[in-house]
Design an enzyme around this catalytic site. Structure first.
Site, PDB file in Angstrom:
ATOM      1  N   CYS B 143       0.840  -1.192   0.000  1.00 34.86           N
ATOM      2  CA  CYS B 143       0.000   0.000   0.000  1.00 34.86           C
ATOM      3  C   CYS B 143       0.879   1.246   0.000  1.00 34.86           C
ATOM      4  O   CYS B 143       1.777   1.362  -0.833  1.00 34.86           O
ATOM      5  CB  CYS B 143      -0.953  -0.058   1.187  1.00 34.86           C
ATOM      6  SG  CYS B 143      -2.256   1.198   1.133  1.00 34.86           S
ATOM      7  N   ASP B 300      -9.995  -4.471  -5.284  1.00 32.85           N
ATOM      8  CA  ASP B 300      -9.401  -3.516  -4.341  1.00 32.85           C
ATOM      9  C   ASP B 300     -10.028  -2.145  -4.555  1.00 32.85           C
ATOM     10  O   ASP B 300      -9.904  -1.556  -5.623  1.00 32.85           O
ATOM     11  CB  ASP B 300      -7.879  -3.450  -4.573  1.00 32.85           C
ATOM     12  CG  ASP B 300      -7.146  -2.661  -3.501  1.00 32.85           C
ATOM     13  OD1 ASP B 300      -7.805  -1.898  -2.747  1.00 32.85           O
ATOM     14  OD2 ASP B 300      -5.915  -2.786  -3.434  1.00 32.85           O
ATOM     15  N   HIS B 329      -8.273  -5.318  -1.026  1.00 31.67           N
ATOM     16  CA  HIS B 329      -7.033  -4.690  -0.572  1.00 31.67           C
ATOM     17  C   HIS B 329      -6.349  -5.489   0.524  1.00 31.67           C
ATOM     18  O   HIS B 329      -5.127  -5.660   0.500  1.00 31.67           O
ATOM     19  CB  HIS B 329      -7.363  -3.282  -0.057  1.00 31.67           C
ATOM     20  CG  HIS B 329      -6.170  -2.437   0.169  1.00 31.67           C
ATOM     21  ND1 HIS B 329      -5.418  -1.920  -0.864  1.00 31.67           N
ATOM     22  CD2 HIS B 329      -5.584  -2.002   1.316  1.00 31.67           C
ATOM     23  CE1 HIS B 329      -4.430  -1.212  -0.365  1.00 31.67           C
ATOM     24  NE2 HIS B 329      -4.500  -1.234   0.947  1.00 31.67           N
TER      25      HIS B 329
END
Lengths: 289, 358
Positions: B143, B300, B329
């Site tokens: 991320c 996601d 995600h």
């Protein structure tokens, strides 16, 4: 026990047992209600057709609530009402069509969620993208931030007026600690680099020192050699036959004096300049070399 | 008081489950997380560099340094025994490190990505090499941690960076690619300076609820529907508890970094344009030449596919692969499919690029 009985039995019961006002009346009522629910759970059994009828009436009531709300011209509810009705119709048809019925509210909630989550999610996503929602979220954040800033300012001023440490005071001190920690960290890293031998600047400095020491050592060697030679010449002079004083003077005038000889050696070694003055090497020049 | 008849067992059982569910909903979730043994290698301010299973046999000489986002706790990478990428990789013989950014205090509100990449991540890589006595390392970013890892890789390409793995990493922040987050962070609706002036570090509650509102039905209702389903059907609850603990265990976003993230990344999309400046260094992703594994989740909603995919065209790596998994995600990392998809893929990709035994 009723309130009247409760009041009447404040001091003493008929049996002489001391009783006191119940300070937790609400708590007692809640406990009583819980007991009633437990009792009714034993008694309130329905068969599957009665259960189906109960759920059907629940769906009808729910759909009625939605249509009533939509009559109130609530824009959000109006936009949700058709969706809710559609989902309620779909799920009621499925649940009352003979498939297994939820035996309890929580199971119903889980089943209802699994059946409707996709449609609710799409609706929520579409709603959150609307301009009016985006604007209101932006306004909310702005209002929230400004009110928070005002609260913080007021609390800081209040604490300052009382000569009490504020949050910013603590943060300031903590920053100083972080700065010191960073410096210690830098020293630790530099030392580690030195120990590991892979620090560029430190290695270069050490190498430069080493070269200068080598050059110095060479010069010292030449100086020592010159001194030794001087000492040898002196011995040789003493062993020679005496000369006339004039001859000796002539020899002395013509010959390089031992000191001059030493000076020549030193000049060659670069230790002294031509005028016999010492040469101080400029470290900067050395490094550049 | 009259003795009440015993409640039928099935109703008693249901009431106990109701009580348990009510307790779970009302209390803070508790679960043992981050259980893989580790030791502290280095500390700087609030950041901690951990080495996992330091005494276990290492079959691959190239260590892995994992970097996560600033706003969540990194133990999601080591969620719980049996559901941990860290545990899996250490079990495969990899030397795994994790850089935990810690919880910033008020004194850290001036920390920016410049500081985190140059003063924290950079020295951390040196510590990893030193501790492992290695000549190269793999940088694994997840991320926002992946965005930082990519910037670091661009600033310091070549040796000793051996490999780069990016997991659900946002790189391209063009408005049409960022989904709801892009809409909410538009400069018409969000002024990051105002938030930072008011709060200093942006509180984790704001970040947490913003993330939850991306999927409000799933996060606010579905979470508890899943909980009740597990309770009523007596399914294991450990993963649910661990995930809920992690979701509510966010950290504040340091003010300066928050301003950069919103303004430079989301609002002005400077990274793909090569306009991100970290002190005197300009970040140019085309400088990345090491082997790259870029993983994204098809479902996601935090880093949609179009945000992660452009990395492939921006880097200069010859050995690069874009892997898309059917997951969200976080589900990509910890879900049931992670054990059969992501983990073995990462393991096998690294095996051929980390030296040692295969």
């Amino acid at each position: 026990m009723t309130d009247e009985e409760n009041t009447n039995t404040v001091a003493e019961s008929a049996t002489g047992e001391k009783r006191y006002p119940d300070p937790y009346d609400l708590y007692r009522r809640w406990l009583g209600a819980s007991e009633n629910v437990r009792d009714e759970a034993n008694e309130g059994e329905v068969n599957s057709s009665e259960l189906g009828e109960l759920w059907r009436r629940w769906f009808e009531a729910t759909a009625g609530l939605q249509s009533g709300a939509s009559e109130a011209e609530n824009e959000f509810v109006n936009s949700m009402a058709p969706l809710w009705k559609e989902m309620a119709d779909d799920i009621s048809a499925k649940m009352l069509s003979g498939e297994s019925l939820p035996e309890e509210p929580v199971r119903f909630f889980v089943q209802w969620y699994n059946e409707t989550k996709e449609r609710w999610s799409e609706t929520a996503d579409e709603l959150l993208r609307r301009d009016e929602v985006l604007k209101s979220m932006g306004r909310f954040f702005e209002t929230y931030a400004r009110s928070e800033a005002e609260l913080r300012r007021a609390s800081e001023e209040g604490l300052k007026n009382r000569r009490a440490p504020t949050r910013s005071d603590v943060a300031r001190v903590a920053k100083l600690v972080v700065v010191v920690e960073n410096k210690v960290d830098w020293i630790e890293e530099t030392l580690e680099d030195l120990v590991q031998g892979d620090s560029g600047p430190a290695t270069a400095a050490v190498n430069s020192l080493e070269e200068r020491m080598d050059r110095l050592e060479g010069k010292m060697d030449r100086i020592l050699a010159a001194l030794e030679k001087l000492g040898g010449d002196k011995d040789q002079d003493l062993s020679e036959t005496p000369q006339s004083s004039s001859a000796r003077k002539e020899d002395a005038d013509e010959a390089v004096t031992p000191l001059e000889g030493l000076s020549l050696e030193l000049i060659e070694a670069g230790y002294v300049g031509a005028g016999g003055r010492g040469v101080v090497e400029d470290p900067k020049t050395k490094d550049e070399d | 008081m009259e003795r009440r008849d015993a409640v039928p067992p099935e109703i008693q059982d249901t009431l106990e489950k109701y009580a348990e569910g009510t307790r779970l909903m009302s209390e803070e979730p508790r679960a043992p997380t981050g259980q893989t043994p580790k030791e502290l290698v280095w500390a700087k301010n609030k950041a901690r560099l951990y080495r996992y299973e330091p005494h276990a046999e290492k079959k691959h000489p190239v260590p892995i340094l994992m970097v996560y986002a600033l706003i969540n706790r990194p133990y999601v990478l080591d969620l719980m025994p049996g559901n941990s990428l860290v545990e899996y990789l250490t079990g495969q013989g990899f030397d795994v490190y994790l850089l935990d950014w810690g919880v910033p205090g008020d004194e850290d509100e001036d920390l920016s990505f410049d500081d985190y990449v140059l003063d924290y991540l950079r020295p951390a890589t040196r510590k990893v090499l030193r501790a492992s006595e290695a000549e190269g390392y793999t940088l694994f970013g997840y991320c926002m941690g992946g965005t930082m890892a990519a910037m670091h890789a661009a600033l310091f390409p070549g040796e000793p960076l051996a490999n780069l793995i990016l997991l659900t990493t946002p790189i391209d922040f063009a408005p049409e690619k960022t989904g709801l987050l892009g809409l909410w962070t538009d400069e018409k609706h969000l002024d990051p300076d105002l938030l930072v002036e008011s709060f200093g570090n942006v509180p984790n509650e704001i970040i947490e609820h913003s993330m939850q509102m991306l999927k409000p039905v799933t996060n606010y209702v579905g979470t508890y529907a899943v909980m009740w389903e597990c309770l009523l059907e007596e399914k294991p609850m450990e993963t649910w508890k661990a995930m809920n603990k992690w979701i509510s265990d966010g950290t504040p976003f340091p003010g300066a970094a928050f301003k950069q993230w919103i303004r430079d990344f989301y609002q002005q999309n400077k990274l793909v344009k090569g306009e991100i400046q970290l002190r005197e260094h300009r970040v140019d992703l085309s400088e990345i030449t090491c082997p790259l594994l870029n993983v994204a989740g098809e479902r996601d909603h935090i880093c949609p596919l179009p945000q992660a995919e452009p990395t492939m065209d921006l880097v200069s790596s010859e050995d690069k692969e874009f892997l898309v998994l059917d997951a969200g995600h976080v589900g990509l990392l910890t879900g049931r499919s992670a054990k059969k998809d992501l983990w073995p893929k990462v393991g096998s990709w690294l095996e051929t690029r980390s030296g040692g035994e295969s």
